[in-house]
Design a protein around this motif. Structure first.
Motif, PDB file in Angstrom:
ATOM      1  N   GLY A 271       0.851  -1.269   0.133  1.00 55.52           N
ATOM      2  CA  GLY A 271       0.025  -0.047   0.167  1.00 55.52           C
ATOM      3  C   GLY A 271       1.077   1.244  -0.051  1.00 55.52           C
ATOM      4  O   GLY A 271       0.369   2.497  -0.270  1.00 55.52           O
ATOM      5  N   SER A 272       2.143   1.094   0.002  1.00 56.05           N
ATOM      6  CA  SER A 272       3.011   2.351   0.050  1.00 56.05           C
ATOM      7  C   SER A 272       3.034   3.296  -1.135  1.00 56.05           C
ATOM      8  O   SER A 272       3.155   2.631  -2.303  1.00 56.05           O
ATOM      9  N   THR A 273       2.895   4.529  -1.063  1.00 52.95           N
ATOM     10  CA  THR A 273       3.066   5.271  -2.277  1.00 52.95           C
ATOM     11  C   THR A 273       4.247   5.894  -2.083  1.00 52.95           C
ATOM     12  O   THR A 273       5.209   5.931  -1.264  1.00 52.95           O
ATOM     13  N   PRO A 274       4.777   6.323  -3.495  1.00 52.45           N
ATOM     14  CA  PRO A 274       6.062   7.273  -3.436  1.00 52.45           C
ATOM     15  C   PRO A 274       6.284   8.327  -2.224  1.00 52.45           C
ATOM     16  O   PRO A 274       7.395   8.226  -1.884  1.00 52.45           O
ATOM     17  N   ILE A 275       5.019   9.103  -1.993  1.00 58.88           N
ATOM     18  CA  ILE A 275       5.341   9.836  -0.660  1.00 58.88           C
ATOM     19  C   ILE A 275       5.645   9.071   0.428  1.00 58.88           C
ATOM     20  O   ILE A 275       6.402   9.548   1.237  1.00 58.88           O
ATOM     21  N   ASP A 276       5.006   8.101   0.659  1.00 59.97           N
ATOM     22  CA  ASP A 276       5.271   7.332   1.903  1.00 59.97           C
ATOM     23  C   ASP A 276       6.596   6.924   2.073  1.00 59.97           C
ATOM     24  O   ASP A 276       7.299   6.978   3.091  1.00 59.97           O
ATOM     25  N   LEU A 277       7.265   6.515   0.977  1.00 59.89           N
ATOM     26  CA  LEU A 277       8.364   6.172   0.911  1.00 59.89           C
ATOM     27  C   LEU A 277       9.482   7.142   1.065  1.00 59.89           C
ATOM     28  O   LEU A 277      10.502   7.027   1.819  1.00 59.89           O
ATOM     29  N   ALA A 278       9.247   8.556   0.494  1.00 61.15           N
ATOM     30  CA  ALA A 278      10.257   9.396   0.715  1.00 61.15           C
ATOM     31  C   ALA A 278      10.208  10.001   1.971  1.00 61.15           C
ATOM     32  O   ALA A 278      11.325  10.311   2.746  1.00 61.15           O
ATOM     33  N   LEU A 279       8.982   9.789   2.692  1.00 56.03           N
ATOM     34  CA  LEU A 279       8.717  10.447   4.050  1.00 56.03           C
ATOM     35  C   LEU A 279       9.486   9.354   5.053  1.00 56.03           C
ATOM     36  O   LEU A 279      10.241   9.930   5.655  1.00 56.03           O
ATOM     37  N   LYS A 280       9.377   8.159   4.866  1.00 56.65           N
ATOM     38  CA  LYS A 280      10.039   7.440   5.694  1.00 56.65           C
ATOM     39  C   LYS A 280      11.477   7.257   5.596  1.00 56.65           C
ATOM     40  O   LYS A 280      12.182   7.090   6.722  1.00 56.65           O
ATOM     41  N   ALA A 281      11.942   7.600   4.316  1.00 60.83           N
ATOM     42  CA  ALA A 281      13.530   7.596   4.018  1.00 60.83           C
ATOM     43  C   ALA A 281      14.072   8.947   4.492  1.00 60.83           C
ATOM     44  O   ALA A 281      15.129   9.261   4.476  1.00 60.83           O
ATOM     45  N   ILE A 286      11.694  15.781  -1.495  1.00 59.90           N
ATOM     46  CA  ILE A 286      10.997  15.125  -2.322  1.00 59.90           C
ATOM     47  C   ILE A 286       9.604  14.860  -1.983  1.00 59.90           C
ATOM     48  O   ILE A 286       8.656  15.060  -2.976  1.00 59.90           O
ATOM     49  N   VAL A 287       9.282  14.736  -0.572  1.00 58.21           N
ATOM     50  CA  VAL A 287       7.915  14.844  -0.197  1.00 58.21           C
ATOM     51  C   VAL A 287       7.088  16.265  -0.545  1.00 58.21           C
ATOM     52  O   VAL A 287       6.183  16.317  -1.099  1.00 58.21           O
ATOM     53  N   ASP A 288       7.972  17.267  -0.310  1.00 59.42           N
ATOM     54  CA  ASP A 288       7.306  18.538  -0.828  1.00 59.42           C
ATOM     55  C   ASP A 288       7.014  18.601  -2.397  1.00 59.42           C
ATOM     56  O   ASP A 288       5.971  19.041  -2.751  1.00 59.42           O
TER      57      ASP A 288
END
Length: 308
Positions: A271-281, A286-288
């Protein structure tokens, strides 16, 4: 073109030795004289190998390639429907020549000469009509090794002599995948000009664009997109190129993918989106960018890539 030789080549104009005909007429006429005799093999071998101690200048690479292709064509014609034993049926002096420059006459020796980018050794191997689809312990062909290492000249040489650009390793990766993995744009361009498919997916669904995006090769990504790579293709478990670029902090690739229609809401299997992954990392820049996607994305997906 000489009609008799063209007929002997089954009408294959790409095999026709135009350089030999124009610049080496004595050699060309000798080929015509010997083509249908048992002496043609020895003559072709003598053309490619100086057995007189180095007092012959040798042929330029383009002419040498014509000679190699002719030899390989003859070899293939004679072995049609037979098991090819190219590693056994080779003149002893060629084995000695390879040993002199540090390679054994074997599939392993061929792969080592590719890895070393030793064009002299590779040309000796090719002049023997060896099988260019041999595999090493990675299940790679010589062309895959050349693509991975960015050896453009060797890649061209191998394809001219019969290497297949569409060949796959045991996991379904092609030479284009491995060129993209290391960002070798010149090799990628050549492979695609020869028919490599930018959207071809491995057994796990990976594309060359995913390879390049994961590793941060922005120019490779841009060229793949320019040549029609689909930015939203997903792997079998749901990875997209945008997932990999966002997760690994490759901000310029994230921008490039978004400009070309990448889906910022694509979901990995958990269920992870690119935003989720960028935030977690911790890639907050990139989140912005992903949250401001509307300001970056081109309206209709048809705008050409400015960096090319």
């Amino acid at each position: 073109m000489n009609p008799r030789l063209l007929s002997l080549l089954d009408g294959k104009e790409d095999l026709y030795p135009q350089i030999l005909e124009e610049r080496f007429p004595r050699v060309f006429n000798k080929l015509l004289e010997l083509w249908q005799t048992p002496h043609i093999d020895v003559y072709l071998q003598d053309l490619m190998m100086d057995k007189r101690g180095g007092d012959r200048e040798g042929f330029p690479p383009d002419a040498a390639m014509e000679i190699i292709r002719l030899g390989n064509f003859l070899h293939a014609m004679r072995n049609a429907g037979k098991e090819v034993q190219a590693w056994e049926d080779v003149p002893e002096y060629k084995r000695h020549e390879l040993e002199r420059i540090g390679y054994e006459f074997s599939s392993q020796g061929l792969m080592k000469s590719i890895e070393d980018n030793n064009q002299d050794a590779v040309q000796v191997f090719l002049s023997c009509g060896v099988d260019l689809e041999v595999r090493d312990d990675r299940n790679w062909t010589p062309l895959m090794a050349a693509a991975f290492n960015g050896n453009e000249e060797l890649a061209k040489l191998l394809v001219k002599c019969g290497s297949r650009v569409s060949t796959q390793d045991k996991n379904g990766y092609t030479p284009l995948h491995w060129a993209a993995y290391n960002g070798h744009v010149d090799v990628m361009k050549f492979l695609m000009e020869k028919g490599a498919e930018p959207n071809f997916q491995s057994q796990f669904g990976w594309t060359a664009l995913m390879q390049a995006a994961t590793r941060g090769h922005v120019l490779a990504c841009a060229y793949l997109i320019f040549r029609g790579a689909d930015v939203n293709l997903a792997s079998s478990d749901g990875w997209t190129s945008l997932h990999k670029a966002a997760n690994n902090g490759h901000i310029e690739i994230v921008k490039l993918l978004l400009k070309n229609g990448a889906n910022r809401f694509a979901q990995y299997q958990d269920g992870s989106t690119p935003i989720d992954l960028a935030l977690k990392a911790g890639h907050l820049d990139i989140v912005d960018i992903l949250n401001k996607h509307i300001d970056i994305k081109k309206p209709d997906g048809s705008e050409p890539l400015s960096i090319l």
